[in-house]
Scaffold this motif. Structure first.
Motif, mmCIF file in Angstrom:
data_model
loop_
_atom_site.group_PDB
_atom_site.id
_atom_site.type_symbol
_atom_site.label_atom_id
_atom_site.label_comp_id
_atom_site.label_asym_id
_atom_site.label_seq_id
_atom_site.Cartn_x
_atom_site.Cartn_y
_atom_site.Cartn_z
ATOM 1 N N TYR A 185 13.149 28.208 44.108
ATOM 2 C CA TYR A 185 12.425 29.316 44.647
ATOM 3 C C TYR A 185 13.333 30.368 45.359
ATOM 4 O O TYR A 185 13.246 31.601 45.151
ATOM 5 N N VAL A 186 14.474 30.018 45.911
ATOM 6 C CA VAL A 186 15.559 31.001 46.340
ATOM 7 C C VAL A 186 16.074 31.755 45.125
ATOM 8 O O VAL A 186 16.133 32.726 45.172
ATOM 9 N N ALA A 187 16.266 31.019 43.941
ATOM 10 C CA ALA A 187 16.670 31.675 42.678
ATOM 11 C C ALA A 187 15.803 32.963 42.436
ATOM 12 O O ALA A 187 16.421 34.339 42.141
ATOM 13 N N GLU A 188 14.477 32.884 42.488
ATOM 14 C CA GLU A 188 13.668 33.758 42.125
ATOM 15 C C GLU A 188 13.455 34.889 43.176
ATOM 16 O O GLU A 188 13.572 36.024 42.791
ATOM 17 N N ILE A 189 13.880 34.572 44.351
ATOM 18 C CA ILE A 189 13.794 35.322 45.456
ATOM 19 C C ILE A 189 15.057 36.282 45.224
ATOM 20 O O ILE A 189 15.027 37.559 45.492
ATOM 21 N N ILE A 190 16.320 36.019 45.105
ATOM 22 C CA ILE A 190 17.295 36.551 44.890
ATOM 23 C C ILE A 190 17.245 37.543 43.476
ATOM 24 O O ILE A 190 17.855 38.630 43.598
ATOM 25 N N ARG A 191 16.882 36.809 42.560
ATOM 26 C CA ARG A 191 16.642 37.705 41.510
ATOM 27 C C ARG A 191 15.648 38.878 41.665
ATOM 28 O O ARG A 191 16.032 39.764 41.113
ATOM 29 N N GLY A 192 14.606 38.587 42.354
ATOM 30 C CA GLY A 192 13.595 39.799 42.704
ATOM 31 C C GLY A 192 14.455 40.711 43.639
ATOM 32 O O GLY A 192 14.368 41.991 43.503
ATOM 33 N N GLY A 193 15.253 40.468 44.560
ATOM 34 C CA GLY A 193 15.929 41.495 45.138
ATOM 35 C C GLY A 193 17.202 42.108 44.244
ATOM 36 O O GLY A 193 17.246 43.291 44.819
ATOM 37 N N LEU A 194 17.795 41.587 43.597
ATOM 38 C CA LEU A 194 18.468 42.046 42.433
ATOM 39 C C LEU A 194 18.171 43.056 41.589
ATOM 40 O O LEU A 194 18.599 44.351 41.451
ATOM 41 N N MET A 195 16.935 42.691 41.210
ATOM 42 C CA MET A 195 16.061 43.761 40.368
ATOM 43 C C MET A 195 15.506 44.930 41.260
ATOM 44 O O MET A 195 15.331 46.140 40.692
ATOM 45 N N ALA A 196 15.444 44.844 42.696
ATOM 46 C CA ALA A 196 14.973 46.050 43.486
ATOM 47 C C ALA A 196 15.957 46.939 43.683
ATOM 48 O O ALA A 196 15.893 48.177 44.033
#
Length: 214
Positions: free
Chosen positions: A98-109
């Motif tokens: 879940y942290v991976a998806e959170i970080i990935r979302g932050g990187l995409m932002a």
């Protein structure tokens, strides 16, 4: 009726152990989550495919089943761990997806120009990520990471199923001795509520400080 105060020190100790487990799980989850997040963005199939499989498989199966697979299943392959180690690794890997998806979302932002500008200025990819991108990402994902940390703390109760003496298992031991499930499950709930409230307030403080420094 058994005095609740008589058992209060035991609940305090169990809560402290729960906090220690939570901290260890969060460390494992941040490491595995960061690796998986960058792995999913990698151009290399050898990194991207395992990272995608890890996130997909962990998010698609119950955490309790994962605990059983690690603790009860791996010994059949010759891999044995103590309940505490198995629990920390399992919950850490679970939360890491879940942290991976959170970080990935932050990187995409982050706007594309933020990635390109440091390279144009002569910074390496690692330097640009460490100095420019990740500090911005950390501010974006802080609320989500806090929510995941709270979920992690509550998920430590799953480890009672493999005899880790955290807060829930301690409550079960006391209940077996006193036959007062209502009182002591409520006491356990109050301790969980207190710990999650502290995490929430800490998150609010960090968000306010980040907003001030922005």
């Amino acid at each position: 009726m058994t005095s609740l105060l008589e058992y209060l020190p035991g609940f305090v100790y169990a809560s402290w152990l729960t906090i220690e487990i939570t901290v260890l799980v969060i460390l494992v989850s941040w490491i595995s989550g960061l690796v998986a997040a960058f792995g999913k963005r990698s151009r290399w199939l050898l990194l991207r495919v395992p990272s995608q499989f890890y996130v997909w498989s962990v998010r698609g199966t119950p955490a309790l089943v994962q605990v059983f697979v690690i603790y009860f299943g791996l010994p059949q392959l010759g891999i044995r761990m103590s309940p505490l180690v198995a629990g920390v690794i399992t919950l850490g890997l679970n939360s890491g997806a879940y942290v991976a998806e959170i970080i990935r979302g932050g990187l995409m932002a982050i706007p594309k120009g933020q990635y390109e500008s440091p390279i144009a200025l002569g910074l390496s990819h690692f330097q640009s990520m460490r100095r420019i991108i990740l500090p911005q990402v950390s501010r974006i994902i802080l609320p989500s990471l806090t929510n995941e940390a709270i979920a992690t703390l509550k998920n430590t109760s799953l480890l009672s199923s493999i005899t880790v003496v955290e807060l829930t298992f301690h409550a079960q031991i006391v209940i077996a001795r006193t036959f007062q499930p209502f009182h002591f499950y409520i006491m356990a709930a109050v301790f969980y509520l207190a710990m999650t409230t502290v995490l929430t307030q800490l998150s609010a403080f960090l968000e306010k400080r980040n907003a001030t420094n922005s």
